[in-house]
Design a protein around this motif. Structure first.
Motif, PDB file in Angstrom:
ATOM      1  N   ARG A  87      64.046  38.554  11.529  1.00  0.00           N
ATOM      2  CA  ARG A  87      62.804  37.779  11.419  1.00  0.00           C
ATOM      3  C   ARG A  87      62.227  37.731  10.011  1.00  0.00           C
ATOM      4  NH1 ARG A  87      58.998  40.405  15.463  1.00  0.00           N
ATOM      5  NH2 ARG A  87      57.538  38.957  14.497  1.00  0.00           N
ATOM      6  N   GLY A  88      62.783  38.491   9.105  1.00  0.00           N
ATOM      7  CA  GLY A  88      62.270  38.539   7.745  1.00  0.00           C
ATOM      8  C   GLY A  88      63.403  38.519   6.746  1.00  0.00           C
ATOM      9  N   SER A  89      63.153  39.122   5.603  1.00  0.00           N
ATOM     10  CA  SER A  89      64.162  39.189   4.550  1.00  0.00           C
ATOM     11  C   SER A  89      64.214  40.628   4.027  1.00  0.00           C
ATOM     12  CB  SER A  89      63.787  38.216   3.426  1.00  0.00           C
ATOM     13  OG  SER A  89      64.696  38.327   2.361  1.00  0.00           O
ATOM     14  N   LEU A  90      65.227  41.350   4.469  1.00  0.00           N
ATOM     15  CA  LEU A  90      65.401  42.741   4.056  1.00  0.00           C
ATOM     16  C   LEU A  90      66.051  42.777   2.683  1.00  0.00           C
ATOM     17  CD1 LEU A  90      65.135  45.724   4.928  1.00  0.00           C
ATOM     18  CD2 LEU A  90      67.473  45.544   5.808  1.00  0.00           C
ATOM     19  N   LYS A  91      65.350  43.330   1.720  1.00  0.00           N
ATOM     20  CA  LYS A  91      65.856  43.415   0.352  1.00  0.00           C
ATOM     21  C   LYS A  91      66.639  44.706   0.132  1.00  0.00           C
ATOM     22  CE  LYS A  91      63.470  39.749  -0.697  1.00  0.00           C
ATOM     23  NZ  LYS A  91      64.093  38.468  -0.626  1.00  0.00           N
ATOM     24  N   ARG A  92      66.159  45.792   0.787  1.00  0.00           N
ATOM     25  CA  ARG A  92      66.783  47.097   0.572  1.00  0.00           C
ATOM     26  C   ARG A  92      66.502  47.998   1.771  1.00  0.00           C
ATOM     27  NH1 ARG A  92      63.776  50.197  -3.608  1.00  0.00           N
ATOM     28  NH2 ARG A  92      63.246  51.658  -2.009  1.00  0.00           N
ATOM     29  N   ALA A  93      67.460  48.781   2.165  1.00  0.00           N
ATOM     30  CA  ALA A  93      67.280  49.810   3.193  1.00  0.00           C
ATOM     31  C   ALA A  93      68.086  51.031   2.762  1.00  0.00           C
ATOM     32  CB  ALA A  93      67.748  49.316   4.558  1.00  0.00           C
ATOM     33  N   ASP A  94      67.382  52.079   2.423  1.00  0.00           N
ATOM     34  CA  ASP A  94      68.024  53.319   2.006  1.00  0.00           C
ATOM     35  C   ASP A  94      67.702  54.405   3.031  1.00  0.00           C
ATOM     36  OD1 ASP A  94      68.958  52.193  -0.408  1.00  0.00           O
ATOM     37  OD2 ASP A  94      67.023  52.565  -1.369  1.00  0.00           O
ATOM     38  N   TYR A  95      68.744  55.080   3.504  1.00  0.00           N
ATOM     39  CA  TYR A  95      68.561  56.137   4.488  1.00  0.00           C
ATOM     40  C   TYR A  95      68.401  57.457   3.746  1.00  0.00           C
ATOM     41  CZ  TYR A  95      69.632  52.571   7.865  1.00  0.00           C
ATOM     42  OH  TYR A  95      69.577  51.435   8.617  1.00  0.00           O
ATOM     43  N   GLU A  96      67.167  57.954   3.764  1.00  0.00           N
ATOM     44  CA  GLU A  96      66.824  59.167   3.026  1.00  0.00           C
ATOM     45  C   GLU A  96      66.430  60.263   4.007  1.00  0.00           C
ATOM     46  OE1 GLU A  96      63.621  57.684   0.620  1.00  0.00           O
ATOM     47  OE2 GLU A  96      64.974  56.599  -0.736  1.00  0.00           O
ATOM     48  N   GLU A  97      66.204  61.447   3.507  1.00  0.00           N
ATOM     49  CA  GLU A  97      65.815  62.560   4.366  1.00  0.00           C
ATOM     50  C   GLU A  97      64.511  62.291   5.103  1.00  0.00           C
ATOM     51  OE1 GLU A  97      64.741  67.266   3.906  1.00  0.00           O
ATOM     52  OE2 GLU A  97      66.150  66.380   2.490  1.00  0.00           O
ATOM     53  N   ALA A  98      63.557  61.678   4.442  1.00  0.00           N
ATOM     54  CA  ALA A  98      62.235  61.437   5.029  1.00  0.00           C
ATOM     55  C   ALA A  98      62.214  60.256   6.002  1.00  0.00           C
ATOM     56  CB  ALA A  98      61.209  61.197   3.925  1.00  0.00           C
ATOM     57  N   GLY A  99      63.231  59.395   5.970  1.00  0.00           N
ATOM     58  CA  GLY A  99      63.268  58.226   6.837  1.00  0.00           C
ATOM     59  C   GLY A  99      64.024  57.088   6.178  1.00  0.00           C
ATOM     60  N   ILE A 100      63.789  55.899   6.674  1.00  0.00           N
ATOM     61  CA  ILE A 100      64.477  54.716   6.151  1.00  0.00           C
ATOM     62  C   ILE A 100      63.548  54.016   5.168  1.00  0.00           C
ATOM     63  CG2 ILE A 100      65.675  52.574   6.741  1.00  0.00           C
ATOM     64  CD1 ILE A 100      65.696  53.696   9.690  1.00  0.00           C
ATOM     65  N   ARG A 101      63.911  54.070   3.925  1.00  0.00           N
ATOM     66  CA  ARG A 101      63.106  53.430   2.872  1.00  0.00           C
ATOM     67  C   ARG A 101      63.476  51.956   2.857  1.00  0.00           C
ATOM     68  NH1 ARG A 101      58.743  54.489  -0.418  1.00  0.00           N
ATOM     69  NH2 ARG A 101      58.871  53.122  -2.202  1.00  0.00           N
ATOM     70  N   ILE A 102      62.482  51.101   3.116  1.00  0.00           N
ATOM     71  CA  ILE A 102      62.748  49.663   3.157  1.00  0.00           C
ATOM     72  C   ILE A 102      61.918  48.923   2.129  1.00  0.00           C
ATOM     73  CG2 ILE A 102      63.399  49.589   5.605  1.00  0.00           C
ATOM     74  CD1 ILE A 102      60.506  48.350   6.004  1.00  0.00           C
ATOM     75  N   GLU A 103      62.488  47.854   1.677  1.00  0.00           N
ATOM     76  CA  GLU A 103      61.778  46.872   0.871  1.00  0.00           C
ATOM     77  C   GLU A 103      62.128  45.537   1.511  1.00  0.00           C
ATOM     78  OE1 GLU A 103      61.925  44.918  -3.533  1.00  0.00           O
ATOM     79  OE2 GLU A 103      62.373  47.068  -3.388  1.00  0.00           O
ATOM     80  N   ALA A 104      61.090  44.803   1.947  1.00  0.00           N
ATOM     81  CA  ALA A 104      61.344  43.570   2.681  1.00  0.00           C
ATOM     82  C   ALA A 104      60.162  42.614   2.570  1.00  0.00           C
ATOM     83  CB  ALA A 104      61.596  43.888   4.151  1.00  0.00           C
ATOM     84  N   ASP A 105      60.459  41.344   2.801  1.00  0.00           N
ATOM     85  CA  ASP A 105      59.429  40.322   2.957  1.00  0.00           C
ATOM     86  C   ASP A 105      59.433  39.956   4.433  1.00  0.00           C
ATOM     87  OD1 ASP A 105      58.829  40.190   0.211  1.00  0.00           O
ATOM     88  OD2 ASP A 105      60.525  38.853  -0.131  1.00  0.00           O
ATOM     89  N   VAL A 106      58.260  40.068   5.068  1.00  0.00           N
ATOM     90  CA  VAL A 106      58.188  39.865   6.516  1.00  0.00           C
ATOM     91  C   VAL A 106      56.952  39.064   6.903  1.00  0.00           C
ATOM     92  CG1 VAL A 106      59.463  41.988   7.044  1.00  0.00           C
ATOM     93  CG2 VAL A 106      56.976  42.058   6.859  1.00  0.00           C
ATOM     94  N   PRO A 107      57.006  38.406   8.087  1.00  0.00           N
ATOM     95  CA  PRO A 107      55.807  37.745   8.595  1.00  0.00           C
ATOM     96  C   PRO A 107      54.706  38.769   8.867  1.00  0.00           C
ATOM     97  CG  PRO A 107      57.754  37.114   9.879  1.00  0.00           C
ATOM     98  CD  PRO A 107      58.156  38.225   8.952  1.00  0.00           C
TER      99      PRO A 107
END
Length: 121
Positions: A87-107
């Motif tokens: 539904r959006g535009s996922l720019k980055r998804a990094d799986y880190e110890e604290a969780g999933i670090r995302i950078e995205a453009d979304v509605p």
């Protein structure tokens, strides 16, 4: 639009069959229409004219209300990553110890879901 409760939604006036506006009279009519409706898009579905402009205008309208999200989702909210992809535009998804670090453009609605998931952490 009003009877459907959509009067506040963005609109795009598309004038099809622009290929039929030929000759001096057609040019004059096109100029008059363009002056009256400056945001209108002239297309010819038959000849494919104006379709790239229409696609660009639709794409711009679709993302106009989107928000940029740069956050870390908890792993239990991982299903949101797929919704961001569809539904959006996922720019980055990094799986880190604290969780999933995302950078995205979304509605905006999806941004609210993401923010709720982060708060529930």
């Amino acid at each position: 639009m009003k009877t459907l409760g959509l009067e506040h939604r963005p609109r795009l006036l598309v004038l099809n069959q622009a290929d039929r506006l030929r000759g001096d009279e057609g040019r004059a009519l096109r100029e008059a229409l363009a002056a009256e409706f400056p945001a209108a898009v002239f297309v010819s579905a038959l000849r494919g004219e104006g379709l790239e402009v229409l696609r660009a205008r639709l794409a711009a309208a679709a993302v106009a209300g989107w928000r940029r999200i740069d956050a870390t989702l908890p792993y239990q909210a991982g299903a949101l990553v797929q919704r961001i992809r569809t539904r959006g535009s996922l720019k980055r998804a990094d799986y880190e110890e604290a969780g999933i670090r995302i950078e995205a453009d979304v509605p905006a609605e999806l941004a609210a879901e993401i923010e709720t998931a982060i708060r529930r952490r």
